[in-house]
Scaffold this active site. Structure first.
Site, PDB file in Angstrom:
ATOM      1  N   HIS A  19      99.549  63.623 137.203  1.00 13.80           N
ATOM      2  CA  HIS A  19     100.496  64.025 136.164  1.00 13.80           C
ATOM      3  C   HIS A  19     101.162  65.355 136.520  1.00 13.80           C
ATOM      4  O   HIS A  19     102.336  65.570 136.213  1.00 13.80           O
ATOM      5  CB  HIS A  19      99.776  64.154 134.819  1.00 13.80           C
ATOM      6  CG  HIS A  19      99.285  62.856 134.268  1.00 13.80           C
ATOM      7  ND1 HIS A  19      99.838  62.252 133.163  1.00 13.80           N
ATOM      8  CD2 HIS A  19      98.290  62.032 134.679  1.00 13.80           C
ATOM      9  CE1 HIS A  19      99.202  61.114 132.908  1.00 13.80           C
ATOM     10  NE2 HIS A  19      98.257  60.970 133.812  1.00 13.80           N
ATOM     11  N   ASP A 128     104.150  66.252 128.936  1.00 12.83           N
ATOM     12  CA  ASP A 128     103.547  64.973 129.285  1.00 12.83           C
ATOM     13  C   ASP A 128     103.166  64.250 127.998  1.00 12.83           C
ATOM     14  O   ASP A 128     102.666  64.871 127.052  1.00 12.83           O
ATOM     15  CB  ASP A 128     102.302  65.216 130.147  1.00 12.83           C
ATOM     16  CG  ASP A 128     101.730  63.937 130.732  1.00 12.83           C
ATOM     17  OD1 ASP A 128     101.215  63.102 129.954  1.00 12.83           O
ATOM     18  OD2 ASP A 128     101.787  63.770 131.962  1.00 12.83           O
TER      19      ASP A 128
END
Length: 358
Positions: A19, A128
């Site tokens: 990520h 995110d």
């Protein structure tokens, strides 16, 4: 004040390498286009990232790119050794997430106070999707737009949204209808309990975002991207982001700063071996940074790989192997037809024509 009207964007990744790297590349692209960036990592990953980043060279290329860090919610004296999966259960507890949200708010308030000659107050948050609840309270309080970023496919994003709504509404609906009580069970949902709860909560919060950025492109998933446009006011499918970085950002080939967001040293021992392989002959096998294998699972997979008689590059972190004893036939088979590395080499060294499959 010079550049006082330049947008100041906070970028907050989920604390996992798969990520962090896409978010880091997205932040570099935005910095390259003239936006000011504050990249917010956890303290642990912040230190790891800076260890493999040549900061003087990086800031020469990205002068308006700042690094900041907050807690990950785990006690500071915890060693956080091994694969992420070893301490992921601690990261996703409500108490840990509450601490992260608290420190993010404190960081945001400090950034508001730093509204000096060069830097505007934060004007946007790119987060995110798995960190949505961390920022939504602050964003709503200060009326800052939030843009969600999903590091994986549009299809996976749609599935998590559907799964989250089903978990919130569908299970209650089924349980309330006689004869349907056992149609949907907890074991029917993907992910283990704690991670599933996190995904459901964060995905539902993510749908409050003003827009979503997807690491995919329109031609690959047109129907799903259209579906997502019914949920988010704006959908930006700009992937693959690592390719955009390669084509849009010019780097100095004479320097060797690590600018791709990596958190560990790369193993380049396979380069010479790869140079001697035929085109489209090598299987690339990697379990990533999250998977934790039992000894039995690893041995079964490894035996199958060796017995396939295919040439292979096996990327296997040492700390993912629970037991280190490897049967002699696997050692011999790997030396004959394969190569084992602890962590993959940088993408610019990947000779794409070599790969038969992934």
């Amino acid at each position: 004040m010079e550049h006082s009207d330049t947008p100041h964007i906070l970028a907050i990744p989920f604390p996992a390498e798969g990520h962090i790297k896409p978010m880091f590349n997205l932040a570099k692209l935005l910095s390259h286009r003239g936006h000011r960036i504050t990249f917010v990592n956890t303290h642990h990953n912040h230190n790891r990232l800076l260890q493999f980043t040549d900061l003087p060279s990086f800031h020469t290329q990205f002068p308006d790119f700042l690094f900041a860090s907050i807690t990950d919610g785990i006690p500071s004296d915890d060693p956080r050794k091994g694969a992420l999966l070893n301490y992921l259960p601690m990261l996703i507890t409500p108490s840990a997430r509450s601490l992260v949200a608290k420190e993010f708010r404190e960081l945001f308030l400090r950034l508001l106070e730093k509204n000096g000659d060069r830097w505007q107050q934060p004007s946007c948050i790119i987060v995110d999707g798995l960190m949505s609840t961390i920022v939504m309270g602050v964003a709503q309080e200060f009326r800052i737009p939030v843009i969600a970023f999903r590091t994986y496919s549009a299809t996976c994003t749609w599935v998590t949204i559907f799964m989250s709504k089903l978990a919130q509404e569908g299970a209650q609906l089924l349980r309330s209808n006689q004869g349907l009580e056992n149609l949907l069970r907890n074991c029917d949902f993907p992910y283990p309990g704690g991670m599933r709860d996190l995904i459901v909560e964060e995905t539902l919060a993510m749908t409050q975002a003003s827009a979503i950025i997807l690491n995919t492109f329109e031609q690959l998933e047109p129907s799903i991207i259209t579906k997502l446009a019914t949920i988010f006011p704006k959908v930006y499918s700009i992937g693959p982001i690592h390719t955009l970085c390669k084509t849009m950002i010019t780097t100095n080939s004479n320097s060797s700063p690590h600018k791709d967001g990596r958190l560990r040293k790369e193993d380049r021992s396979c380069i010479t071996w790869l140079d001697h392989q035929k085109a489209k002959s090598v299987l690339y096998v990697s379990f990533g940074t999250v998977v934790k294998l039992s000894h039995e699972q690893l041995m079964e997979f490894w035996h199958g790989l060796v017995n396939s008689l295919k040439t292979f590059l096996l990327v296997l972190q040492k700390d993912l192997i629970i037991q280190k004893n490897v049967p002699i036939e696997l050692e011999i088979g790997t030396k004959e037809r394969g190569f084992l590395v602890n962590w993959h080499l940088k993408k610019r060294f990947w000779p794409i024509l070599l790969w038969e499959g992934f």
